[in-house]
Design an enzyme around this catalytic site. Structure first.
Site, short mmCIF file in Angstrom:
data_model
loop_
_atom_site.label_atom_id
_atom_site.label_comp_id
_atom_site.label_asym_id
_atom_site.label_seq_id
_atom_site.Cartn_x
_atom_site.Cartn_y
_atom_site.Cartn_z
N ASP A 225 0.29 -4.52 6.26
CA ASP A 225 1.69 -4.89 6.44
C ASP A 225 2.04 -5.93 5.38
O ASP A 225 1.57 -7.07 5.43
CB ASP A 225 1.90 -5.46 7.85
CG ASP A 225 3.37 -5.68 8.18
OD1 ASP A 225 4.19 -5.74 7.24
OD2 ASP A 225 3.69 -5.83 9.39
N HIS A 226 2.90 -5.53 4.44
CA HIS A 226 3.23 -6.40 3.30
C HIS A 226 4.06 -7.61 3.72
O HIS A 226 4.23 -8.55 2.95
CB HIS A 226 3.98 -5.59 2.23
CG HIS A 226 3.59 -5.96 0.83
ND1 HIS A 226 3.46 -7.26 0.42
CD2 HIS A 226 3.32 -5.19 -0.24
CE1 HIS A 226 3.12 -7.28 -0.86
NE2 HIS A 226 3.01 -6.04 -1.27
#
Length: 255
Positions: A225-226
């Site tokens: 998850d950036h």
């Protein structure tokens, strides 16, 4: 007649014969586990900025250790696979990069870093994808993890897992290589920062110290998850996992 419903369709109603503008079709109602999985995957994609990075690990030494110790494990009634070794490598790397062991609280606008290590094992069953959870993986030995994975996998395929055994994961593994995949872009288990996909191990010629040698290579795909971690942190984590897989002595040292 068109094909039968896929084995992973979960609970299904009787297919309805129909046609579209091109010809005959079947309409299959999506129910049960398959419907829940579909909803969870869409929710995951809509709620996280998902990116996948890939790399490879030389598992030649690990393969030798596993082969050598399989008889010991069998004497204890356990089938020894690569998964427990990979879990120990993942846990060690998570301790170095704790944001990979976290979740994003949208309501509070906070990253929640978990102080425990519960590893989900994505398991394909006739009813759909189920993710049993190995709780407290940092406190279990390789053999204990192997026994737990084997037990939970059998229970998952018999639909005998309790709700508690399917909840609380902080990081998930997906061993799609078991059915032939190499690299992939896995979708995150909702509420987690990362998922590691394990590809099919293959013998390949590799340049080593100026010579070409045949090595056992394991492809790895890390989806993260950036919003929680950037690409550099994710790659550092994956490199730390690979370092532990390639040097199994580090697993014995708990590093």
């Amino acid at each position: 007649q068109l094909g039968q419903p896929p084995p992973a369709a979960g609970k299904t109603a009787k297919p309805k014969a129909d046609t579209d503008e091109h010809g005959p079709v079947e309409r299959q109602k999506v129910l049960g586990v398959r419907r829940k999985v579909a909803e969870a995957m869409v929710r995951s994609l809509l709620s996280a900025a998902q990116v996948t990075t890939t790399d490879e690990a030389d598992v030649t030494r690990l393969a030798s250790i596993r082969e050598r110790e399989r008889a010991v494990a069998k004497a204890e009634g356990v089938h020894l696979t690569y998964l427990p070794f990979i879990i120990k490598a993942v846990v060690g790397a998570l301790k170095r990069d704790p944001y990979l062991n976290s979740s994003f609280d949208d309501d509070a606008g906070e990253i929640v870093v978990k102080g425990y290590y519960n590893i989900g094992i994505a398991t394909e069953t006739r009813d759909g994808l189920i993710v049993p959870v190995a709780k407290g993986a940092d406190r279990l030995s390789v053999l204990e993890l192997a026994a737990q994975i084997e037990k939970m996998t059998k229970m998952a395929r018999k639909r005998e897992l309790s709700v508690a055994q399917l909840k609380g994961s902080t990081f998930t593994l997906s061993n799609f290589g078991a059915i032939g995949g190499i690299f992939a872009t896995p979708i995150l288990n909702p509420g987690e920062a990362a998922l590691l996909g394990i590809g099919r191990i293959r013998e390949r010629p590799v340049a080593c110290d100026g010579a070409i040698r045949i090595r056992m290579i394991m492809p790895l795909s890390l989806t993260f998850d950036h919003r929680i971690v950037d690409g550099a942190t994710a790659q550092h984590f994956l490199s730390n996992v690979i370092r532990r897989i390639e040097d199994p002595d580090l697993l014995l040292l708990g590093i």
